[in-house]
Each structure stands twice: as structure tokens, then as C-alpha cells.
Design a protein around this motif. Structure first.
Motif, PDB file in Angstrom:
ATOM      1  N   THR A   1       2.738  -8.166  41.215  1.00 53.26           N
ATOM      2  CA  THR A   1       2.049  -7.389  40.186  1.00 53.26           C
ATOM      3  C   THR A   1       3.064  -6.509  39.468  1.00 53.26           C
ATOM      4  OG1 THR A   1       1.540  -5.558  41.690  1.00 53.26           O
ATOM      5  CG2 THR A   1      -0.102  -7.308  41.500  1.00 53.26           C
TER       6      THR A   1
ATOM      7  N   TYR B   1       2.490 -13.391  33.862  1.00 45.83           N
ATOM      8  CA  TYR B   1       1.499 -12.419  34.352  1.00 45.83           C
ATOM      9  C   TYR B   1       0.351 -12.321  33.361  1.00 45.83           C
ATOM     10  CZ  TYR B   1       5.271 -10.823  37.430  1.00 45.83           C
ATOM     11  OH  TYR B   1       6.285 -10.756  38.349  1.00 45.83           O
TER      12      TYR B   1
ATOM     13  N   LYS C   1       0.574 -11.846  38.730  1.00 42.01           N
ATOM     14  CA  LYS C   1       1.377 -13.050  38.558  1.00 42.01           C
ATOM     15  C   LYS C   1       0.527 -14.298  38.767  1.00 42.01           C
ATOM     16  CE  LYS C   1       4.666 -13.925  41.542  1.00 42.01           C
ATOM     17  NZ  LYS C   1       5.958 -13.782  42.242  1.00 42.01           N
TER      18      LYS C   1
END
Length: 877
Positions: A343, A485, A495
Motif C-alpha cells: 500500500t 496501485y 497494489k
């Protein structure tokens, strides 16, 4: 989308009724040239959902997110201007008993002149320097009046001032006193003009060393307005803290290049300020705490030329004034392992690119000004009928061309994008828009990649069409890890895919973005890891490069703004053709909504054009003791007999074809930095030289004045690896030693120069190479105190037998102050690009000029002319 009619009504109400209260667009240009301010401290991003913390002990912990403004409305003309007009005279609204102070405004008016007459106002400060402004007399409540609104800035000195109005051989004047500030205030240091990118403000009246809060607000239409009062709402954009110096002062330069047109407010919140809950600012009681101003954005140059050549039939390019600051802070190089986390968090400024502006004639604009391979540009075509189809032809730096069609909206405008793909080469790119009623062209420069870039084409990716991924600026034959992402509304990225590619021998990669197939509708960001790693502003994950795109939805405005402006200069380059041509557009296949060509060719080496230099630093007010002076050389005057009349109708001198100055004793081909000369008499300029560096090498320049004030500049080397900057020692420049630090291209240079009293007469113009529409400051030094000199101004009309030919324009008188120096401002028009001007300075009774100076509009002068006239460089040998 901006409602133009409502915005216009708001601005009229604001100007007509609050002109006396607010130091907005009518701020006069100060006698003392405004110093470049230090960069503000980092902004505190407002978060209305965040919990309220413990407030700071001395200032409000945060500016209010929303603010109501309650204003008593007053007429823009004082009643004294309408009483008993029998003859030409200058009048003033009643002065405060103690005198005027910074942060307030005051109205004057010249009456008794004919309607439409040109009234010259001369504002004289305690040093005797004059600031000249022309105002047209207009009908106000049945009487012809020329109003003059004086708003004192933080740079204006206390003491006895005088305002003089002149018309048709008559003059009238009013004297008044300016006092030290008795309360905290904020005021503009420099009036705003169309397409300005910087708001320059000064804060004063604070306790030495104290901390205050500054905030920038976007103002909306009035919620209510009557003949006596009005209420407005304002929304917070930026909030930051400022620390006052030992004199209770703080300077502020605010980059507003990416803000759309409209009304804004600068607000000062000194320690102990309480605006209540809900927050309300009450005017006029608190008008010293705020400045209201209107940002004006114009894509094309309009209006008649005041002085200049006959109208050209070719395309005229109107460029806004270049800046030294980047649009968003540039990525910072760091050491990082290059991890692609599961993330990431993005915090982007909540701004969007400005909308396309309507024009009467066919026009095209493109920006930002600066960019390189691996970045993209946003363009606007305008001046069409609603729904009109038009053609755009692009000639690329590698010599190839691309053609695509656009369709205008209901407002006659059409946005488009251009991507700097790796295969198209660096150099000049020209965009030509062809419609049914005319055509217009604009050129911009695409530089070679100086750091890694990732770019998804197009930005608004559509699943049924597809697109490409470009990498450039990476090491040759490098393995680059990529991660994709999906972003939510709060900027959190999850992601969804990761993969690895290999760059070619040029450090480039271009392939269809297969990883986008089957994605969920939404907005995405790609990060690339390989080679140098950077911290990008607003991204918590270090990476080599980042790229945004949307998938079957419109692009996020803040992502589009960020991708356009991170680390890039934000001006827009615009063009309009004054004589439309009727040409039927060629029918070509209609592209996607953003209309970007997708052809990729192998890179072709092209020579990069030499960019024009950015504008120069400004001087600071003189107040230090005089050090030991030097003997400066006299200024040679072109040879020849004394003119038969003063001033002569024509004037000529030899073209200066000397090469740009290089540093003495520099080794051939060795990157070198120097400052020439090391002693500057007032009325001369210094030359900072950087040569034999790599093309587009970037330099930061800091100049520390004797009082500790630091002026910052940035420069970029041209295709020959050459860059330069000026330092102007105006007649009121502080005397003493200045410290210079220049960093860039792997070099650090430190040196000193000294500003001294002149021993002979000198004249300079700042900026000697200015941009169209920007005022210049003319300064003389070395004359007798209270001496009247004649300024004869000339316009270059071409070259004949190796000499520049000048024709007389006008003559002005200028009276020096007690130090033997004085200043005057000259304006330039948008249509004067390419003009060169000459000013001859005559002492009364002399047949030959005491000194002379040239300045140009939109073309560089490098080290020519005053150096060749022995005013500077030779004095240091």
C-alpha cells in the motif's frame, strides 16, 4: 467550471466599493524596488475532519477553514473630489491625525481636467525618488475625476511624502506624513498584472521575533449585498507560519501560477487574534489584516501597442514572465532500497489545471513552460464556433509531424494534451491549430530527460482503446521494477499488479500497457523502481518515477495538476495570429477524447534551442554606512560631434557582437563559475557566469546582503552549457559587502562583491532583458543631490551599416534625491516583444549625454552594451 458572469459581477462589486479599504489590484508600484522574499515555510494542509489539538500558546493553531467577511461599503471616490471644481487641482481624503501607515489605503483625486485626459501622478518618497503613474480622467457622478489610490507597502519608508498631479502644463501637489506601523498589517509589495505567477507581500508591525499565521483564501460570490454592507464567504487554501525579523517584518512570495482566475484573499493572523466562532472578519476595522486581489489569466495578448513597430502579419507569441520557482517542489534524490510496498499513501494538493479561456480570434496555448521527454503538456485551442471541428498539426523535434482533429465545446474551446514520448527527441516542438476562420501556432521546448520518468498514454485510459507505458531517463539496459496501485478517494493506493521490464541502450522503454487489461474502473498510479530514487512531494514511498492514469473514468483533477506541475515551471505559452486566414481544415481520422497521437519512432538526436533567461533579482533599500569608495571609470559615449538639438531625433551606435563573457583564467572546457566584477558602484550591475557545463544544468544562487537578507534565484544552462544572472546595484542599493553562493553542475562557488558609492554618473535598467507587459525600473546614480536631469528615450528601428538606428520617443525630467540618485518606471506592452530601447541621460545645459543605457523586451542582452561601454566588467580588471 467557472461561472464567468458571476465572477465578473463579483469583481466589479469588489473594486467599486472596497477600493478604499483593500490594497488589491490598484496598489501603486513602490519607489523602492521590492526585494525578493524568502521562500515561505512549508504549508499546513487544512483538514476539517481532523480532531482539534491543543492550540499554540502565542498564535491561533490553524486558520479557519471557512471565513465570513462582513464589510461596510464605501464609495470609491471621496466626497471632497466632487465639491466646487473650478480649476485643475489635486485633492485628498482627510488624513489621519498621526499620518498614514503601511497596511492602509488612501484616496487622492485630480479634478478639473477634461474627461478622457491623461493625468500624470508622481509619488515622491522621503529620498526624493519618484514613482510615475498615468491615470485617465473619467466621469464620476457627473464630474471628470482621475482617482489615485495609494496603498503603502512594508517597503515604504516613514517620513515626508508628496504626490504631484500634472496636466496640460499645470500641476498640483499634496504633502503628507508616513509613520511607522502601529499595528500588525499585510500589504502587497508589488501590484499584480495579467498572468502574474507570484504574489509578493510584506508583513509588518509585529513584535520582533514573534510568530504569526498567514493564510490564503479563495473568495466566493457575495452571499448578500446592499448599498451599505456586504457579506462574503472565503474558503482556506493554504495556511502557514511566519516568523518576524528583528524589525517586526516578514516577506512572502506566494506561487499562484496554477490557481485559476478569480478573487483571493491574503490574511494575517497575529498572536492573540480571535475571529470568533464561526469566524468572521469585519471590515473596515480589520482591513489591515487582509489583502484582497484578483488573479487575471489571459491566454492571448490583446490591445493596441502604445509604442512599437507596425502590426506584423505573422504569428505573435505572448509569453508570461518567467519565474525562478518550480510549480511544485522537485523530487529530492535519496538513498532507498526501491521497495514496492503493498500500500502507499498519496496527499496531493486539491488543485486542478485552469480551464481553457475563450478568445475572439483563433488561438492556441500550451503549458507548463518547462518539461522534458517523459512528461506531458496541456494545450488549449480557442476562438472557434460551438461544436466546430479543427485540425492540430504538430511538428516534432525529430522533424516528423503528427496531425489530429479536435471538436470545440459550446464555449468555442478545446483542450488537448501532448506527450513527450522517448522516440520524438528533444528540442523545439511547434503546435499549429487550423480552424475555418484562422490559424495560430505556438512553439515550446522539450528537454532531454534529466531524471527517470514514467508516463502512461493516454492519461484517460479507455479499456476499448488501450494505451502505452513509456519509461525514459533510466540507466541503460537497467532492470526496472513496476507496481500498479488503485487509488481510493482518500489517496490510499492498494497494489494490484507488479512486474519487471528492461530498458534499452538509451535508458528508454515503450510498450503497450498490457497490465491495464481487465482492470476495475477507477484511478491508478504506477511507480517505477530502478536507478536513482527520489522522494516525490505528497508520496510516502520513495521511487524512481511515478505516473497517473484513469481507467474508463475521467482523470482526477488533482492528479492531472500534480503530473503537470511537479518540479516544473508553470507558465503557459500562448499565441494568436492577428490576421485570420480562411483555410478549410483537412479531414483526418478523429482520435480519442484527448486526441493524442500514438506513433512512436526511434530517437533522433536534435540540438536543443537556447532558452531565454529568466528575469533577474531585484535590489533592496539602501541604509548602511558608506565604505571606502573606489575610482570608477567614466562611461564612454559613442564618438561623433555634439548633436545639433537636445535631444536629437535620431541616434546610432555600433552593434555589440561580442561573445558572452566567460570567467577570467578559466581552463578551456572546464566547468567554471564566477562573479564579475567584485566591486559595483551604484548604478551598475554585476554578472554571474556559469559556463562549460552540461546542457540544462541547474544552478541555485543565493546572495546575502549586508543586513543579512538573502535573495534566491535559479538558472538553467542552455544547449551550450552557459547560464548567467544579473545583480543590479540601484541608486538605493545597500552599501557594503555581499556574499554570493552558487551551486550546480557538481560545483559550488562562493565569493563576495561590494556595492560602493559611484564616483561618476551611471544608469541601469532593471530588468535589462524584460518580458512583454512587465514594468522596468530605470535608475541613475552619481549625480548631484536635487539635480534635475533629462531622460530621452529612443526605440530601435533596425540596423544600418553595422549600427543600431534609434528614433526619439519622449523626454522626461527626473529630479535626484539627496544621494544624487533617482528612479523611474517604464511600462512595456504585450505587443512590444523584440523591441530594444535606449535612454540618454542629459545634465541641463550639456550637449552630450552624461550616461546611457539600453533595455530590451523579450530578447536577451547577455553581457552586451554596458559592459562594452566600460561601465562594469572593465572596472574590475
Amino acid at each position: 467550471m467557472i461561472d464567468r458572469s458571476r465572477s465578473s459581477r463579483w469583481y466589479l462589486v469588489f473594486v467599486l466599493f472596497l477600493l478604499l479599504l483593500l490594497s488589491g489590484c490598484s496598489v501603486p508600484e513602490a519607489d523602492n524596488v521590492t526585494p525578493t522574499a524568502d521562500v515561505p515555510t512549508p504549508v499546513d494542509t487544512p483538514n476539517p475532519d481532523a480532531p482539534v489539538g491543543t492550540p499554540e500558546p502565542t498564535i491561533r493553531a490553524q486558520a479557519p477553514i471557512t471565513l465570513q467577511i462582513d464589510s461596510e461599503l464605501k464609495p470609491a471616490v471621496d466626497p471632497i473630489c466632487l465639491e466646487g471644481i473650478d480649476e485643475f487641482s489635486l485633492r485628498s481624503a482627510p488624513f489621519p491625525d498621526a499620518g498614514l501607515e503601511p497596511g492602509g489605503s488612501h484616496i487622492f483625486c485630480a479634478v478639473g481636467a477634461a474627461e478622457g485626459a491623461l493625468i500624470e501622478f508622481a509619488l515622491v518618497n522621503p529620498d526624493g525618488n519618484e514613482d510615475i503613474r498615468d491615470v485617465i480622467s473619467s466621469n464620476q457622478d457627473g464630474a471628470p475625476i482621475a482617482p489615485y489610490s495609494l496603498a503603502l507597502s512594508a517597503n515604504d519608508k516613514p517620513g515626508q511624502w508628496l504626490l504631484r498631479a500634472s496636466y496640460d502644463g499645470e500641476s498640483s501637489e499634496v504633502g503628507f506624513t508616513v509613520i511607522e506601523p502601529t499595528r500588525p498589517f499585510i500589504a502587497l509589495n508589488q501590484a499584480l498584472i495579467e498572468n502574474d505567477s507570484i504574489i509578493n507581500a510584506g508583513i509588518g508591525g509585529l513584535s520582533p521575533g514573534s510568530t504569526a499565521r498567514f493564510a490564503l483564501y479563495s473568495m466566493v460570490d457575495p452571499r448578500s449585498a446592499t448599498g451599505e454592507a456586504a457579506q462574503y464567504d472565503a474558503i482556506l487554501l493554504i495556511s502557514t507560519r511566519l516568523v518576524a525579523d528583528d524589525f517586526g517584518r516578514a516577506d512572502l512570495e506566494l506561487d499562484v501560477s496554477d490557481l485559476p482566475p478569480g478573487p483571493y484573499m491574503l490574511l494575517l493572523l497575529p498572536p492573540g487574534t480571535d475571529l470568533g466562532s464561526p469566524a468572521v472578519l469585519r471590515l473596515p476595522n480589520q482591513d489591515h489584516l487582509m489583502v484582497a486581489t484578483n488573479l487575471m489569466r489571459t491566454a492571448v495578448a490583446v490591445g493596441e501597442e502604445e509604442i512599437g513597430p507596425e502590426t506584423e502579419t505573422e504569428v505573435e507569441v505572448a509569453e508570461v514572465e518567467p519565474r525562478s520557482q518550480d510549480g511544485l517542489s522537485a523530487p529530492q534524490l535519496v538513498q532507498s532500497p526501491g521497495i514496492r510496498p503493498n500500500t502507499l499513501q498519496l496527499s496531493l494538493p486539491h488543485l486542478k489545471p485552469a480551464p481553457c479561456l475563450e478568445t475572439d480570434a483563433v488561438a492556441v496555448s500550451i503549458g507548463p513552460e518547462a518539461g522534458e521527454i517523459g512528461t506531458w503538456w496541456r494545450g488549449c485551442a480557442s476562438g472557434f464556433e460551438a461544436g466546430e471541428k479543427a485540425r492540430i498539426a504538430v511538428k516534432m523535434a525529430n522533424g516528423q509531424s503528427a496531425i489530429f482533429n479536435i471538436t470545440s465545446g459550446l464555449d468555442g474551446t478545446a483542450p488537448f494534451r501532448w506527450y513527450g514520448a522517448p522516440g520524438e527527441g528533444s528540442g523545439e516542438t511547434t503546435v499549429t491549430v487550423q480552424g475555418a476562420n484562422g490559424r495560430a501556432s505556438v512553439s515550446f521546448d522539450i528537454g532531454p530527460a534529466t531524471r527517470p520518468h514514467a508516463m502512461v498514454f493516454p492519461l484517460d485510459y479507455q479499456s476499448n482503446i488501450g494505451g502505452d507505458l513509456y519509461l525514459t531517463g533510466f540507466p541503460a539496459n537497467a532492470a526496472v521494477g513496476l507496481a500498479l496501485y488503485r487509488l481510493d478517494s482518500e489517496g490510499l493506493g492498494e497494489k494490484v499488479k507488479q512486474w519487471q521490464v528492461k530498458t534499452n541502450a538509451n535508458g528508454n522503454f515503450s510498450r503497450p500497457l498490457q497490465q491495464a487489461e481487465g482492470l476495475e474502473t477507477g484511478r491508478y498510479v504506477v511507480i517505477a523502481q530502478g536507478g536513482p530514487t527520489y522522494v516525490y512531494p505528497g508520496l510516502d514511498t520513495p521511487s524512481s518515477a511515478i505516473a497517473f492514469f484513469s481507467y474508463d473514468v475521467p482523470p482526477a483533477p488533482e492528479a492531472e495538476y500534480y503530473a503537470l506541475h511537479v518540479g516544473r515551471v508553470g507558465e503557459v505559452i500562448a499565441a494568436v495570429e492577428p490576421t485570420p486566414t480562411i483555410v478549410e481544415p483537412t479531414a483526418t481520422a478523429e482520435p480519442t477524447a484527448t486526441a493524442e497521437p500514438t506513433t512512436v519512432v526511434e530517437p533522433t538526436a536534435t540540438e536543443e534551442p537556447t532558452p531565454e533567461p529568466t528575469v533577474e533579482v531585484v535590489a533592496v533599500e539602501a541604509a548602511s554606512p558608506t565604505p571606502e569608495a573606489i575610482q570608477a571609470g567614466a562611461t564612454p559615449i559613442p564618438p561623433g560631434e555634439a548633436p545639433a538639438e537636445i535631444p536629437p531625433e535620431t541616434y546610432a551606435f555600433a552593434v555589440d557582437e561580442s561573445a558572452p563573457v566567460t570567467c577570467p583564467d578559466a581552463a578551456p572546457g572546464e566547468p567554471t563559475i564566477c562573479m564579475l566584477p567584485d566591486v559595483l558602484p551604484r548604478g551598475t550591475f554585476g554578472y554571474m557566469v556559469m559556463h562549460d557545463f552540461k546542457p540544462r544544468a541547474k544552478f541555485t544562487i543565493n546572495v546575502k546582503a549586508p543586513n543579512g537578507k538573502i535573495t534566491r534565484m535559479t538558472r538553467k544552462a542552455n544547449a551550450d552549457g552557459y547560464a548567467y544572472a544579473y545583480w543590479y546595484a540601484l541608486n538605493n542599493e545597500r552599501l557594503g559587502k555581499y556574499r554570493v553562493t552558487i551551486k550546480g553542475g557538481g560545483k559550488t562557488f562562493k565569493d563576495n562583491f561590494t556595492v560602493v558609492e559611484p564616483s561618476t554618473q551611471h544608469a541601469i535598467v532593471q530588468n535589462r532583458s524584460t518580458q512583454p507587459g512587465t514594468a522596468v525600473t530605470f535608475s541613475v546614480a552619481g549625480f548631484e543631490p536635487k539635480e534635475t536631469v533629462l531622460l530621452a528615450r529612443y526605440l530601435n528601428k533596425g540596423t544600418k551599416e553595422g549600427e543600431l538606428q534609434f528614433e526619439y520617443i519622449d523626454t522626461k525630467e527626473l529630479k535626484t534625491g539627496k544621494g544624487g540618485g533617482a528612479q523611474r518606471k517604464y511600462t512595456t506592452k504585450r505587443g512590444q516583444k523584440g523591441n530594444m530601447y535606449l535612454i540618454l541621460v542629459y545634465r541641463l545645459g550639456d550637449a552630450e549625454p552624461a550616461t546611457q543605457v539600453v533595455y530590451s523586451v523579450g530578447q536577451p542582452l547577455n553581457s552586451q552594451y554596458p559592459f562594452a561601454w566600460a561601465q562594469n566588467y572593465q572596472e574590475a580588471q
